[in-house]
Design an enzyme around this catalytic site. Structure first.
Site, short mmCIF file in Angstrom:
data_model
loop_
_atom_site.label_atom_id
_atom_site.label_comp_id
_atom_site.label_asym_id
_atom_site.label_seq_id
_atom_site.Cartn_x
_atom_site.Cartn_y
_atom_site.Cartn_z
CE LYS A 1 59.01 94.70 58.64
NZ LYS A 1 59.49 93.49 59.30
CG ASP B 1 65.98 87.00 57.99
OD1 ASP B 1 66.97 86.38 57.59
OD2 ASP B 1 65.55 88.02 57.43
N GLY C 1 63.67 95.90 53.35
CA GLY C 1 64.01 94.49 53.48
C GLY C 1 62.98 93.61 52.82
N GLY D 1 59.28 94.49 54.24
CA GLY D 1 58.66 95.80 54.22
C GLY D 1 59.69 96.92 54.21
CB THR D 2 59.54 100.37 53.19
OG1 THR D 2 59.58 99.71 51.92
CG2 THR D 2 60.43 101.58 53.15
CB VAL D 3 62.19 100.50 58.38
CG1 VAL D 3 62.20 101.13 59.77
CG2 VAL D 3 61.98 98.99 58.50
#
Length: 747
Positions: A446, A543, A427, A430-432
């Site tokens: 995350k 968000d 997203g 960051g990356t999960v």
């Protein structure tokens, strides 16, 4: 002349070998020797060709048409010019620029969009960028992945108020110019430009906005382009491959296998089905032609034979030979035979000393590197607010639960060193990754993007607050790791995807019923109300959207992704921030004023309600231009008394009509332009909870009635009178209505 039996046998063997060679050769596609290998200045290598006889198959046809006084190559059945074809699986084409121009008073005078659908090629995500130029310009590209059957949307916004705001040419930083990557595997796309304020604020120096797809590095931004943009086309790189089989599958059918050269190798395509051919090491040429890969004479080109040694070319390589009377490999040594033993002893002694020196040096290097790594981790720990977190943990010790501080090694072990196969999603923050801790708990880890060092104290406060949130509809923050360059956050793992996937992913077999949707909406509203009013310090999510509401194995809603969230000080009711959010869900008042309040979450939740009611995306390129923004479409449909026409067909037969109207009215109030006129999340949650209770009672009543009718053996009917209509609502959507323009939806 008479032949003996031995000569006759040799002749028979030669005939059999020749026949077998001829049979195999005839089954392999070979271009006609008279086929043209160029069109204008473009070299056309096989498997490409200008006719079916000159190409491997119809997917590799290049049209060579005469334009003006010269021949120009085009993609088959199109007007797209081909600039270059490479045997490494890439093709370069020329593609036009999309523009959006305005004149005095914000009147649009020109708007161009471009579509490209490719049947046999993919757009290279590694070699191309989407670029947007303008001071009031939004550019989007909507792509199609025909292999996966999915649509993708991406884009960026370029803003500035004055020409003097452009501080540097050459880079697209978001001021005057922005750029973004495109998804992998696209076989078609549409892109274009739109404006937020119709260029009325920048018309004197920037009347037009431009969007284009271009090879990375093909465009260097200049502030003069805002006044007069002269480029009309840019090079775009496409990926190509042979067929739709892997190498192993294709090699089973010799008659259609394309790697026909004797010294060629097959490689599976990295971007989808199909394969490519390369000449083996030591060979060069065209691997798609018989005898197309020819041996490289390294002795004539370059080699590493030492002075005095002789280079001998062999098939696929070369050898080095020492002169007569010398011994050695010809690459490192050539010694006289009489001095061999002395040199060998010296070499052995030197080798032992070198090995001992290397081992000692390696030990020292390892120790220094370990010490440096420990210092670097300590530096990151302090830089990411580790000391502040320890103080906060000590202060909150004794409360229900506080954040655990994980080590980098723990999280590396949990994610197999952050293996790409463990990625759950990516997203804007960051990356999960999916991880398994030592106690066998499955968690979501995350990896945040680089954050602002000035916000470390706020980040630590947020970690402490979120770790103490104990709400069943908020994803639980278990802890963090601060000894890496960017903080790592550890959350509970939610296994059943997002609301967005259940509503819009056609491959998802689980369709949400109205009863389930109402419960999910109630749970999400309760979680947001809790964040706004029940925590020690109010939290604005910033968000809220269907991709940030997860569902567990029982389809219980879990609000997630607090990467954009902001903590509101107790003495303030709003924050002034850089506008951040997702198009389609973004509060128009926040977008225009940069004033973030709790009512911004209320507006975004109103879009989520509309999405649950209609089953339509918040921003969709497939709807007419005036209806592409779901908020506008939803409100206009209510105003015209057409609500039931846009309700999702999966729930229209199940849901109570009056209940649909009640939920729609809640969504309408949430979507009011002025924040002060919207309800609070606490009020929304209370109203939805009441509707959910009524829904439960209605179903119990219906079930009881059904049982009684079965006992009496009498038919029953459940009729709902639809009282369509309504007074409607006057809704001024101003700038957000323009954002919907002619572009598609998605994240």
């Amino acid at each position: 002349m008479a032949m003996n039996s031995k000569q006759l046998l040799q002749l028979l063997i030669v005939v059999i070998i020749f026949s077998a060679t001829q049979t195999q050769t005839q089954s392999i596609p070979i271009p006609n020797p008279n086929c043209p290998n160029n069109c204008g200045s473009l070299t056309i290598p096989f498997p490409f060709g200008t006719t079916e006889e000159c190409s491997l198959d119809s997917s590799f046809l290049i049209s060579c048409n005469k334009t003006s006084s010269q021949y120009t190559p085009f993609l088959r059945k199109s007007n797209i010019t081909v600039l270059n074809i490479s045997l490494n699986g890439e093709m370069q084409i020329s593609y036009p620029v999309g523009s959006d121009c305005y004149t005095v008073g914000g009147k649009r005078v020109n708007q161009t969009f471009h579509d490209l659908k490719l049947k046999y090629f993919h757009i290279s995500s590694k070699r191309n960028k989407l670029t947007v130029v303008g001071c009031d310009t939004l550019g989007l590209v909507v792509g199609i992945d025909s292999d996966q059957g999915k649509n993708y949307t991406t884009g960026c916004v370029s803003l500035c108020n004055r020409l003097d705001d452009i501080v540097a040419n050459g880079s697209c930083s978001g001021t005057g110019c922005c750029e973004t990557s495109i998804p992998e595997g696209l076989s078609g796309f549409s892109f274009g430009s739109g404006s937020v304020f119709n260029h009325t604020r920048v018309l004197d120096f920037n009347p037009c906005g431009y969007t284009f797809l271009a090879e990375d590095g093909a465009y260097n931004f200049s502030s003069t382009d805002l006044v007069n943009f002269e480029k009309t086309t840019f090079p775009v790189v496409l990926d190509w491959e042979v067929g739709n089989q892997t190498c192993q599958e294709a090699q089973k059918n010799v008659s259609s296998y394309a790697c026909v050269s004797q010294n060629s190798e097959c490689f599976n395509s990295m971007d989808g089905p199909g394969y490519l051919c390369n000449c083996s090491h030591g060979f060069q040429g065209n691997p798609y032609l018989l005898n197309g890969c020819q041996d490289i004479n390294e002795c004539m080109v370059s080699n590493d034979c030492i002075a005095g040694a002789k280079c001998i070319n062999v098939l696929g390589g070369y050898n080095c030979s020492c002169p007569k009377g010398y011994e050695g490999d010809g690459k490192t040594t050539c010694l006289r035979k009489s001095r061999r033993d002395i040199i060998l002893m010296i070499a052995l002694s030197v080798s032992v000393m070198v090995i001992a020196l290397l081992m000692g040096s390696f030990y020292v290097y390892w120790a220094l590197k370990k010490r440096k790594l420990i210092k670097l981790k300590e530096q990151f720990f302090q830089q990411n607010g580790g000391l502040l977190l320890q103080q906060q943990v000590a202060r909150h010790r004794g409360s229900t639960e506080t954040a655990k501080v994980f080590t980098e090694e723990e999280l590396k072990d949990a994610t197999n060193n952050f293996d790409e196969g463990r990625v759950l999603g990516q997203g804007g923050h960051g990356t999960v990754y999916r991880g398994i801790l030592q106690d066998n708990r499955t968690v979501a880890i995350k990896k945040s993007k680089i954050s602002d060092p000035s916000q470390i104290e706020q980040f630590i406060n947020e970690v402490i607050i979120l770790s103490q949130i104990n709400h069943r509809n908020v994803v639980k923050l278990l802890g963090c790791c601060l000894e890496t360059q960017v903080p790592l956050l550890v959350y509970e793992f939610i296994p059943n995807g997002t609301i967005y996937e259940h509503l819009h992913d056609q491959s998802n077999s689980v369709k949400l019923t109205w009863k389930t949707r109402l419960r999910i909406a109630t749970e999400a509203a309760g979680a947001l109300a809790y964040l706004h009013s029940a925590t020690s310090t109010p939290i604005i999510h910033r968000d809220v959207k269907t991709t940030n509401i997860l569902l567990d194995h029982n389809l219980i809603a879990k609000v997630s992704d607090f990467g954009a969230s902001r903590i509101v000080p107790l003495d303030k009711n709003q924050l002034t921030t850089l506008v951040q959010g997702t198009l389609g869900y973004l509060d128009p008042e926040y977008f225009q004023t940069s004033h973030l309040t709790e009512k911004s979450d209320v507006y975004s939740f109103g879009v989520v309600l509309a999405e649950l009611l209609t089953g339509k995306k918040a921003l969709s390129f497939e709807r007419p231009e005036e209806d592409r923004n779901l908020a506008v479409y939803f409100l206009s449909s209510m105003k015209e008394g057409m609500l039931l026409n846009i309700v999702d067909s999966h729930i229209i037969d199940e849901a109570n009509v009056e209940q649909l109207r009640e939920v729609s009215n809640i969504a309408k109030r949430c979507l009011r332009v002025r924040g002060e006129e919207r309800p609070t999340m606490k009020e929304v949650a209370r109203e939805l909870e009441g509707l959910k209770v009524m829904e439960k009672q209605r179903w119990e009543s219906v079930n009881l009635s059904s049982e009684e009718n079965l006992l009496k053996a009498e038919p029953s009917a459940f009729n709902v009178e639809d009282s369509a209509g309504g007074n409607g609502i006057r809704y001024g959507f101003d700038s957000l209505n323009r954002i919907s323009m002619s572009l598609g939806g998605g994240r």
